[in-house]
Design an enzyme around this catalytic site. Structure first.
Site, PDB file in Angstrom:
ATOM      1  N   CYS A  88     -28.941   2.150  -6.531  1.00 54.48           N
ATOM      2  CA  CYS A  88     -28.117   3.253  -6.033  1.00 54.48           C
ATOM      3  C   CYS A  88     -27.091   3.672  -7.101  1.00 54.48           C
ATOM      4  O   CYS A  88     -27.459   4.258  -8.107  1.00 54.48           O
ATOM      5  CB  CYS A  88     -27.466   2.866  -4.710  1.00 54.48           C
ATOM      6  SG  CYS A  88     -27.017   4.288  -3.688  1.00 54.48           S
ATOM      7  N   HIS A  93     -31.721   1.024  -1.212  1.00 51.78           N
ATOM      8  CA  HIS A  93     -31.217  -0.353  -1.144  1.00 51.78           C
ATOM      9  C   HIS A  93     -32.345  -1.299  -0.737  1.00 51.78           C
ATOM     10  O   HIS A  93     -32.587  -1.501   0.456  1.00 51.78           O
ATOM     11  CB  HIS A  93     -30.060  -0.443  -0.154  1.00 51.78           C
ATOM     12  CG  HIS A  93     -28.807   0.209  -0.635  1.00 51.78           C
ATOM     13  ND1 HIS A  93     -27.899  -0.432  -1.446  1.00 51.78           N
ATOM     14  CD2 HIS A  93     -28.328   1.466  -0.444  1.00 51.78           C
ATOM     15  CE1 HIS A  93     -26.894   0.390  -1.721  1.00 51.78           C
ATOM     16  NE2 HIS A  93     -27.133   1.547  -1.132  1.00 51.78           N
ATOM     17  N   GLU A 115     -32.328  -4.413  -0.776  1.00 52.54           N
ATOM     18  CA  GLU A 115     -31.799  -5.678  -0.257  1.00 52.54           C
ATOM     19  C   GLU A 115     -31.618  -5.692   1.252  1.00 52.54           C
ATOM     20  O   GLU A 115     -31.531  -6.767   1.853  1.00 52.54           O
ATOM     21  CB  GLU A 115     -30.465  -6.012  -0.938  1.00 52.54           C
ATOM     22  CG  GLU A 115     -29.301  -5.107  -0.574  1.00 52.54           C
ATOM     23  CD  GLU A 115     -29.204  -3.844  -1.410  1.00 52.54           C
ATOM     24  OE1 GLU A 115     -28.132  -3.224  -1.424  1.00 52.54           O
ATOM     25  OE2 GLU A 115     -30.214  -3.480  -2.052  1.00 52.54           O
ATOM     26  N   SER A 156     -13.826 -29.512  11.306  1.00 47.28           N
ATOM     27  CA  SER A 156     -13.706 -28.698  12.512  1.00 47.28           C
ATOM     28  C   SER A 156     -14.827 -28.964  13.504  1.00 47.28           C
ATOM     29  O   SER A 156     -14.705 -28.646  14.680  1.00 47.28           O
ATOM     30  CB  SER A 156     -13.714 -27.208  12.141  1.00 47.28           C
ATOM     31  OG  SER A 156     -14.999 -26.814  11.683  1.00 47.28           O
ATOM     32  N   GLY A 157     -15.941 -29.518  13.030  1.00 47.42           N
ATOM     33  CA  GLY A 157     -17.075 -29.778  13.900  1.00 47.42           C
ATOM     34  C   GLY A 157     -18.139 -28.717  13.851  1.00 47.42           C
ATOM     35  O   GLY A 157     -19.202 -28.872  14.446  1.00 47.42           O
ATOM     36  N   GLY A 158     -17.877 -27.617  13.133  1.00 49.57           N
ATOM     37  CA  GLY A 158     -18.887 -26.591  12.947  1.00 49.57           C
ATOM     38  C   GLY A 158     -19.903 -27.014  11.906  1.00 49.57           C
ATOM     39  O   GLY A 158     -19.774 -28.062  11.263  1.00 49.57           O
ATOM     40  N   ASP A 170     -20.461 -25.838   8.981  1.00 47.68           N
ATOM     41  CA  ASP A 170     -19.960 -25.850   7.605  1.00 47.68           C
ATOM     42  C   ASP A 170     -19.256 -27.161   7.278  1.00 47.68           C
ATOM     43  O   ASP A 170     -19.607 -27.853   6.323  1.00 47.68           O
ATOM     44  CB  ASP A 170     -19.010 -24.670   7.371  1.00 47.68           C
ATOM     45  CG  ASP A 170     -19.647 -23.333   7.672  1.00 47.68           C
ATOM     46  OD1 ASP A 170     -20.896 -23.256   7.640  1.00 47.68           O
ATOM     47  OD2 ASP A 170     -18.914 -22.364   7.943  1.00 47.68           O
ATOM     48  N   SER A 171     -18.236 -27.504   8.070  1.00 45.17           N
ATOM     49  CA  SER A 171     -17.480 -28.719   7.771  1.00 45.17           C
ATOM     50  C   SER A 171     -18.306 -29.973   8.054  1.00 45.17           C
ATOM     51  O   SER A 171     -18.129 -30.998   7.389  1.00 45.17           O
ATOM     52  CB  SER A 171     -16.169 -28.752   8.556  1.00 45.17           C
ATOM     53  OG  SER A 171     -16.396 -28.866   9.942  1.00 45.17           O
ATOM     54  N   SER A 172     -19.225 -29.904   9.018  1.00 43.24           N
ATOM     55  CA  SER A 172     -20.077 -31.066   9.300  1.00 43.24           C
ATOM     56  C   SER A 172     -21.044 -31.320   8.148  1.00 43.24           C
ATOM     57  O   SER A 172     -21.260 -32.467   7.737  1.00 43.24           O
ATOM     58  CB  SER A 172     -20.846 -30.851  10.603  1.00 43.24           C
ATOM     59  OG  SER A 172     -19.970 -30.713  11.701  1.00 43.24           O
TER      60      SER A 172
END
Length: 528
Positions: A90, A178, A180, A232-234, A236-238
């Protein structure tokens, strides 16, 4: 993430130069789906820097500017002499044309937005296996009038004569659409053609390779020092907890700060999961009243995020003095977190951002300037789907891997008003009903996020022949691949009816449920 140090030692095979497009990181994700590592860098990156990185290919992103505008962002013209294949998307295509001697003008009366069938004229190289007539996503108000010397047309659409162009000898390619985005039906095939056939990349960006590199990077960064993880338990942090445990073992201390903004039953679930099931020691800190008191009288969402982020760090600092010493703070910051928190593209001439800041992320924009920890963020170059793959490879169970994303500030940014216990209890109960019903309907894993939002207004209702004046709850359910873009989920009417009936009958203080049918963009997934 615009320097090789923050990305670890791996050199990118493909560099995306970002000209302010909200899709720049989506390009990176599509390239990574081909198992090739890509890195997004500022359009200001010099040819010398790129020469040192030695990528096999360069992609120029789209952007909101016009190449002929006075303050249009321009790349280093010496890039064209590096001998590296370049794909312009683009705005990137228009910049390529303009800098190499062609001409770009405003498309008077013929701007093209949305889906358009692509008519392929030359199926070689870039457009191999891209069917003529396939749908591509257009979003441009300018068009190429004259091609530079050596360029030929590869494809066109009804309103864009030069929808795809190439200089085969120098391996310069441009597309006015685009590839993508998911709306471009053969976009991934085009990207694979550029990455593999034109640039000659090898498929070595794998989950196993990332884990090995991340472990080595953490070990080199941390040495024998101790790390405190904000758990946090999510997912990501897990995932981060499992990764760090594997990398540094007992040097890791996990700490769960119960700030009072979690979903119903989550603190208990989290402690049981890590302690009883996986024997990872977690220090539990009850700081509910401390956080709520800090938010007294606060309505502005940015201020909420920064206060919560600052208070998180303060609590960690205090607890680290008790349990420590600790030198590092680990965070589950992801690539989209960094993207949404700051525009990396600053025009050196004007000091203006090319990309617009959307909102500060609690892991990024909320950090205090006098931070006492050094940060460990090994996931910050990953998208959410990549984190899930890493989590699975590390042995994280599906009940965690496939959990819906939950913001660090929690329910505090889903209450569009001052936060207090009454509103938190109300929202917790409503949110639990939403998740219960979606799970019961078998749709939980088909939806990216499903949650409730409490609005700062009241509406009139009638219950039991009596007038009520209570809060409305917003139901927000979206489908997405990576959180960069999202569409609202088309839930069955019967399910919506059950959710609404349960909330107004079971949740005290609520008499109305409304449905948010806004996509991202123009909206964001969270309301604050």
């Amino acid at each position: 993430m615009s320097n090789s140090q923050s990305e670890g030692k791996r050199q990118p095979a493909i560099v995306i130069l970002d000209f302010g497009s909200q899709y720049s990181e989506l390009i990176a994700r599509r390239v990574r789906e081909t198992e090739v590592y890509s890195l997004v860098m500022s359009y200001c990156t010099s040819a010398d820097e790129l020469r040192q990185l030695a990528p096999k290919g360069i992609i120029l992103s789209g952007g909101p500017s016009s190449v002929y505008a006075e303050r249009a962002p321009l790349c280093d013209p010496n890039i064209w002499d590096l001998g590296i294949p370049v794909l312009g998307v683009c705005y990137g295509m228009q910049l390529m044309v303009q800098q190499l001697g062609g001409r770009v003008e405003a498309a008077i009366g013929k701007a093209e937005y949305g889906k358009a069938p692509l008519q392929v004229e030359d199926p070689r190289d870039l457009l191999t296996n891209v069917e003529s007539g396939s749908t591509m996503w257009m979003s441009h108000g300018d068009v190429v009038r004259d091609l530079p010397e050596g360029f030929v047309r590869l494809a066109h659409t009804a309103n864009t004569p030069d929808a795809a162009v190439a200089d085969h000898n120098r391996q310069f390619y441009g597309v006015q659409f685009h590839p993508e985005v998911v709306h471009s039906s053969h976009g991934i095939a085009l990207i694979r053609n550029f990455v593999y056939h034109i640039c000659g990349c090898e498929p070595n960006w794998t989950t196993t390779a990332f884990i090995e590199e991340a472990i080595a990077q953490v070990q080199a960064q941390v040495g024998q020092k101790r790390v405190l993880l904000a758990l946090s338990g999510g997912v990501d942090s897990s995932t981060l907890a499992f990764l760090l445990k594997k990398a540094i073992g007992d040097q890791l201390t996990c700490m769960f700060i119960d700030q009072g903004f979690m979903r119903k039953g989550e603190p208990e679930f989290l402690m049981d999961f890590f302690d009883q099931k996986f024997h990872i020691n977690v220090e539990y800190i009850n700081a509910r009243q401390r956080f709520i008191s800090k938010l007294k009288g606060i309505i502005d969402p940015e201020e909420k995020r920064k206060i919560i982020g600052t208070e998180f760090i303060r609590v960690f600092e205090e607890e680290s003095n008790r349990l420590g010493p600790f030198d590092y703070l680990a965070q589950g910051t992801l690539y989209p977190d960094v993207i949404e928190s700051s525009g990396t593209n600053i025009d050196p001439k004007t000091g203006e951002r090319v990309a617009v800041k959307i909102k500060s992320h609690h892991n990024v924009g909320g950090l205090p300037k006098d931070l006492q920890f050094k940060l460990v963020e090994p996931l910050r170059r990953l998208f959410k789907d990549e984190v899930r793959k890493v989590g699975r490879a590390l042995g994280l169970p599906e009940e965690i891997v496939r959990r819906h994303p939950f913001p660090g500030p929690g329910l505090a940014i889903r209450i569009l008003d001052e936060v207090n216990d009454e509103k938190l209890n109300c929202l917790r109960d409503a949110d639990l009903i939403v998740r219960e019903e979606i799970r019961e309907a078998g749709l939980y894993h088909e939806i990216w996020q499903a949650f409730a939002v409490l609005l700062p207004v009241r509406s009139v209702g009638v219950m039991g022949d009596k007038r009520t004046y209570a809060w409305p709850i917003v139901l927000r359910c979206v489908s997405s691949e990576d959180g960069m873009t999202a569409d609202w989920s088309r839930l069955p009417h019967e399910l919506l009816e059950r959710i609404s009936n349960r909330i107004v009958n079971e949740v005290r203080g609520v008499n109305r449920v409304v449905l948010d049918i806004t996509s991202k963009p123009p909206g964001t997934i969270e309301w604050e």
